[in-house]
Structure formats: C-alpha cells, structure tokens
Design a protein around this motif. Sequence first.
Motif, PDB file in Angstrom:
ATOM      1  N   VAL A 169       1.461   3.643 -44.471  1.00  0.00           N
ATOM      2  CA  VAL A 169       2.901   3.870 -44.583  1.00  0.00           C
ATOM      3  C   VAL A 169       3.203   5.368 -44.503  1.00  0.00           C
ATOM      4  CG1 VAL A 169       4.890   3.661 -46.132  1.00  0.00           C
ATOM      5  CG2 VAL A 169       3.327   1.741 -45.853  1.00  0.00           C
ATOM      6  N   GLU A 179      11.026   0.776 -53.533  1.00  0.00           N
ATOM      7  CA  GLU A 179       9.696   0.266 -53.183  1.00  0.00           C
ATOM      8  C   GLU A 179       8.978   1.252 -52.277  1.00  0.00           C
ATOM      9  OE1 GLU A 179      10.153  -3.606 -51.532  1.00  0.00           O
ATOM     10  OE2 GLU A 179      11.074  -4.420 -53.334  1.00  0.00           O
ATOM     11  N   ASN A 206      12.090   3.198 -47.277  1.00  0.00           N
ATOM     12  CA  ASN A 206      12.433   3.902 -48.512  1.00  0.00           C
ATOM     13  C   ASN A 206      11.682   5.227 -48.641  1.00  0.00           C
ATOM     14  OD1 ASN A 206      13.795   4.199 -51.001  1.00  0.00           O
ATOM     15  ND2 ASN A 206      11.966   3.508 -52.080  1.00  0.00           N
ATOM     16  N   THR A 237       7.961   1.489 -49.190  1.00  0.00           N
ATOM     17  CA  THR A 237       8.058   1.026 -47.804  1.00  0.00           C
ATOM     18  C   THR A 237       8.456   2.187 -46.901  1.00  0.00           C
ATOM     19  OG1 THR A 237      10.378   0.438 -48.067  1.00  0.00           O
ATOM     20  CG2 THR A 237       8.762  -1.286 -48.542  1.00  0.00           C
ATOM     21  N   VAL A 238       8.319   1.981 -45.595  1.00  0.00           N
ATOM     22  CA  VAL A 238       8.697   3.010 -44.628  1.00  0.00           C
ATOM     23  C   VAL A 238      10.200   3.287 -44.715  1.00  0.00           C
ATOM     24  CG1 VAL A 238       8.777   3.599 -42.166  1.00  0.00           C
ATOM     25  CG2 VAL A 238       6.803   2.389 -43.085  1.00  0.00           C
ATOM     26  N   CYS A 278      11.156   4.856 -57.713  1.00  0.00           N
ATOM     27  CA  CYS A 278      10.556   3.616 -58.225  1.00  0.00           C
ATOM     28  C   CYS A 278      11.221   3.185 -59.526  1.00  0.00           C
ATOM     29  CB  CYS A 278       9.067   3.802 -58.464  1.00  0.00           C
ATOM     30  SG  CYS A 278       8.134   4.158 -56.982  1.00  0.00           S
ATOM     31  N   PHE A 281       2.770   5.318 -51.915  1.00  0.00           N
ATOM     32  CA  PHE A 281       2.719   4.893 -50.519  1.00  0.00           C
ATOM     33  C   PHE A 281       1.264   4.725 -50.087  1.00  0.00           C
ATOM     34  CE2 PHE A 281       6.756   7.276 -50.639  1.00  0.00           C
ATOM     35  CZ  PHE A 281       7.610   6.312 -50.117  1.00  0.00           C
ATOM     36  N   HIS A 328      10.043   9.078 -52.103  1.00  0.00           N
ATOM     37  CA  HIS A 328      10.856   7.867 -52.152  1.00  0.00           C
ATOM     38  C   HIS A 328      12.335   8.257 -52.067  1.00  0.00           C
ATOM     39  CE1 HIS A 328       7.163   6.364 -54.061  1.00  0.00           C
ATOM     40  NE2 HIS A 328       7.552   5.155 -53.670  1.00  0.00           N
TER      41      HIS A 328
END
Length: 124
Positions: free
Chosen positions: A11, A48, A53, A50-51, A43, A7, A39
């Motif tokens: 994020v 990904e 996830n 992202t916020v 992964c 991250f 996460h």
Amino acid sequence: MSKRMEFTRKVKAQIIARANGKCEKCSAVLKTGEGEVDHILPCALGGEATVANGRLLCRVCHIEKTADDIRRVRKSDRQRDKATGAVRPKSVVSGRKSPKPALTKTLPPRAMFAPVVQTTEAGK
C-alpha cells in the motif's frame, strides 16, 4: 481507543507511486526516502490503512497535520466521555436552573429613608 493500523509495504508503494515524488499537500518536490506516508483520516477517528486513506507528505506538512489530528482526537474523546456520562459537564444544562433562594432579610420601613431636618438653636 482503536488500535493503530500501519500501511503495508504494498500500500505504501502504491501511495508513493501515485504522489510521483511530490508532497500531496504543498506539492514540494521530495527526494527518495524524504516523504512520509500519512493517514488522511486518523486511525483513532476510524480511518483505515488503505490507498484511498493515505497520502505522501513532506516532513513539515506531516508535523502540521499530526498536531491538528491530535486536537481532533482529543476533542472526540472529550465529547464521547461527556455523552457517556464518564465526565460531568462543567456548565449547568439550560432549562434545569435551580430556584433562587428566598430573601431572609426584611426591608426597613420607608420612613427610615425620610430626609432628616436639622435645627439649630440660636440662643447658645
């Protein structure tokens, strides 16, 4: 296997702000710097950085989730290897049974199993 995606600081800050100082799994109150950004979908399974996830977890929840993630990733690896033919399946595929071998021994005639009558001689 996919490369691990970390991250970004931006994020992470958004995830921490969304959590409002609490673990997003068990709702434990966290001190500053105690939480760990994790996460939701690892992964290795296509997640990904992202916020959407990511979530803030306490150390105990993060350890539990990581152990479960490792099991899920390993299972995914085994399924992929089996599907691509990299590993032979351990069990026989149903419908492809080999024929039973023919009997080579012949059975004895039925007369061999007849009861034997013993006679005793009275003169001896």
